[in-house]
Design a protein around this motif. Sequence first.
Motif, PDB file in Angstrom:
ATOM      1  N   TRP A  23       0.827  -1.214   0.000  1.00 38.54           N
ATOM      2  CA  TRP A  23       0.000   0.000   0.000  1.00 38.54           C
ATOM      3  C   TRP A  23       0.854   1.255   0.000  1.00 38.54           C
ATOM      4  CZ3 TRP A  23      -4.384  -0.838  -1.881  1.00 38.54           C
ATOM      5  CH2 TRP A  23      -5.035  -2.051  -1.658  1.00 38.54           C
ATOM      6  N   ALA A  24       1.993   1.216   0.678  1.00 40.72           N
ATOM      7  CA  ALA A  24       2.911   2.359   0.623  1.00 40.72           C
ATOM      8  C   ALA A  24       3.478   2.507  -0.783  1.00 40.72           C
ATOM      9  CB  ALA A  24       4.038   2.175   1.637  1.00 40.72           C
ATOM     10  N   PHE A  25       3.766   1.384  -1.437  1.00 43.15           N
ATOM     11  CA  PHE A  25       4.232   1.395  -2.818  1.00 43.15           C
ATOM     12  C   PHE A  25       3.207   2.071  -3.727  1.00 43.15           C
ATOM     13  CE2 PHE A  25       4.123  -0.660  -6.995  1.00 43.15           C
ATOM     14  CZ  PHE A  25       5.408  -0.408  -7.449  1.00 43.15           C
ATOM     15  N   LEU A  26       1.937   1.673  -3.590  1.00 44.50           N
ATOM     16  CA  LEU A  26       0.881   2.277  -4.408  1.00 44.50           C
ATOM     17  C   LEU A  26       0.703   3.766  -4.106  1.00 44.50           C
ATOM     18  CD1 LEU A  26      -1.980  -0.353  -4.645  1.00 44.50           C
ATOM     19  CD2 LEU A  26      -0.392   0.381  -6.407  1.00 44.50           C
ATOM     20  N   LEU A  27       0.783   4.142  -2.826  1.00 39.71           N
ATOM     21  CA  LEU A  27       0.642   5.548  -2.456  1.00 39.71           C
ATOM     22  C   LEU A  27       1.749   6.386  -3.079  1.00 39.71           C
ATOM     23  CD1 LEU A  27      -0.819   7.719  -0.775  1.00 39.71           C
ATOM     24  CD2 LEU A  27       0.756   7.153   1.084  1.00 39.71           C
ATOM     25  N   VAL A  28       2.988   5.909  -3.003  1.00 41.82           N
ATOM     26  CA  VAL A  28       4.099   6.643  -3.590  1.00 41.82           C
ATOM     27  C   VAL A  28       3.940   6.712  -5.106  1.00 41.82           C
ATOM     28  CG1 VAL A  28       6.591   6.587  -3.980  1.00 41.82           C
ATOM     29  CG2 VAL A  28       5.685   6.150  -1.713  1.00 41.82           C
ATOM     30  N   LEU A  29       3.473   5.636  -5.726  1.00 41.96           N
ATOM     31  CA  LEU A  29       3.265   5.620  -7.173  1.00 41.96           C
ATOM     32  C   LEU A  29       2.209   6.641  -7.599  1.00 41.96           C
ATOM     33  CD1 LEU A  29       3.996   4.171  -9.838  1.00 41.96           C
ATOM     34  CD2 LEU A  29       2.102   2.623  -9.369  1.00 41.96           C
ATOM     35  N   VAL A  30       1.084   6.683  -6.898  1.00 37.28           N
ATOM     36  CA  VAL A  30       0.000   7.613  -7.244  1.00 37.28           C
ATOM     37  C   VAL A  30       0.420   9.060  -7.000  1.00 37.28           C
ATOM     38  CG1 VAL A  30      -2.321   8.362  -6.557  1.00 37.28           C
ATOM     39  CG2 VAL A  30      -1.846   5.946  -6.932  1.00 37.28           C
ATOM     40  N   LEU A  31       1.053   9.318  -5.863  1.00 36.52           N
ATOM     41  CA  LEU A  31       1.496  10.678  -5.573  1.00 36.52           C
ATOM     42  C   LEU A  31       2.604  11.124  -6.528  1.00 36.52           C
ATOM     43  CD1 LEU A  31       1.470  10.714  -1.680  1.00 36.52           C
ATOM     44  CD2 LEU A  31      -0.202  11.715  -3.246  1.00 36.52           C
ATOM     45  N   GLY A  32       3.447  10.200  -6.944  1.00 33.71           N
ATOM     46  CA  GLY A  32       4.479  10.523  -7.931  1.00 33.71           C
ATOM     47  C   GLY A  32       3.870  10.880  -9.275  1.00 33.71           C
ATOM     48  N   ALA A  33       2.840  10.139  -9.690  1.00 35.60           N
ATOM     49  CA  ALA A  33       2.162  10.446 -10.955  1.00 35.60           C
ATOM     50  C   ALA A  33       1.468  11.803 -10.879  1.00 35.60           C
ATOM     51  CB  ALA A  33       1.152   9.354 -11.287  1.00 35.60           C
ATOM     52  N   ALA A  34       0.845  12.107  -9.744  1.00 38.66           N
ATOM     53  CA  ALA A  34       0.203  13.409  -9.572  1.00 38.66           C
ATOM     54  C   ALA A  34       1.243  14.525  -9.607  1.00 38.66           C
ATOM     55  CB  ALA A  34      -0.573  13.446  -8.260  1.00 38.66           C
ATOM     56  N   GLY A  35       2.380  14.304  -8.977  1.00 42.45           N
ATOM     57  CA  GLY A  35       3.455  15.292  -9.007  1.00 42.45           C
ATOM     58  C   GLY A  35       4.002  15.502 -10.404  1.00 42.45           C
ATOM     59  N   LEU A  36       4.079  14.424 -11.183  1.00 39.11           N
ATOM     60  CA  LEU A  36       4.528  14.535 -12.569  1.00 39.11           C
ATOM     61  C   LEU A  36       3.580  15.401 -13.383  1.00 39.11           C
ATOM     62  CD1 LEU A  36       6.355  13.665 -14.938  1.00 39.11           C
ATOM     63  CD2 LEU A  36       4.825  11.709 -15.228  1.00 39.11           C
ATOM     64  N   VAL A  37       2.288  15.192 -13.227  1.00 38.86           N
ATOM     65  CA  VAL A  37       1.298  15.982 -13.969  1.00 38.86           C
ATOM     66  C   VAL A  37       1.385  17.452 -13.568  1.00 38.86           C
ATOM     67  CG1 VAL A  37      -1.175  16.373 -14.298  1.00 38.86           C
ATOM     68  CG2 VAL A  37      -0.254  14.054 -14.400  1.00 38.86           C
ATOM     69  N   VAL A  38       1.468  17.723 -12.269  1.00 38.98           N
ATOM     70  CA  VAL A  38       1.574  19.108 -11.807  1.00 38.98           C
ATOM     71  C   VAL A  38       2.857  19.747 -12.338  1.00 38.98           C
ATOM     72  CG1 VAL A  38       1.894  20.557  -9.760  1.00 38.98           C
ATOM     73  CG2 VAL A  38       0.142  18.793  -9.769  1.00 38.98           C
ATOM     74  N   GLY A  39       3.958  19.012 -12.304  1.00 37.55           N
ATOM     75  CA  GLY A  39       5.218  19.539 -12.811  1.00 37.55           C
ATOM     76  C   GLY A  39       5.168  19.848 -14.296  1.00 37.55           C
ATOM     77  N   LEU A  40       4.528  18.976 -15.066  1.00 35.72           N
ATOM     78  CA  LEU A  40       4.397  19.215 -16.503  1.00 35.72           C
ATOM     79  C   LEU A  40       3.522  20.428 -16.792  1.00 35.72           C
ATOM     80  CD1 LEU A  40       4.055  15.576 -17.869  1.00 35.72           C
ATOM     81  CD2 LEU A  40       6.001  17.122 -18.145  1.00 35.72           C
ATOM     82  N   VAL A  41       2.475  20.622 -15.999  1.00 33.69           N
ATOM     83  CA  VAL A  41       1.605  21.782 -16.185  1.00 33.69           C
ATOM     84  C   VAL A  41       2.365  23.061 -15.846  1.00 33.69           C
ATOM     85  CG1 VAL A  41      -0.444  22.966 -15.295  1.00 33.69           C
ATOM     86  CG2 VAL A  41      -0.554  20.537 -15.866  1.00 33.69           C
TER      87      VAL A  41
END
Length: 66
Positions: free
Chosen positions: A35-53
Motif C-alpha cells: 500500500w505504501a508502494f501504491l501511495l508513492v506511485l499515485v502521488l508521484g504520478a500526480a506530481g509529474l502531472v503538476v510539474g508538466l503543467v
Amino acid sequence: MTYERGTGECMMNAATTGLATGVALGFAGYFGGFWAFLLVLVLGAAGLVVGLVVQGDLDIRARRQR
C-alpha cells in the motif's frame, strides 16, 4: 544531471528522474509494503502531472475542450 553554467540551474534528464523514482518506489515497497508502494506511485504520478503543467509541457485547457 547537467549543470547550466549561465543560469546556475541543475537540469535532470529522464534517466536520472527514472532512477530516482525507481529507488523511491523500491524503498516504499520494501519498508512500507504494497500500500505504501501504491501511495508513492499515485502521488508521484500526480506530481509529474503538476510539474508538466507548471513547466508548460502539458496544456490542460486544450485537453478539457475536447
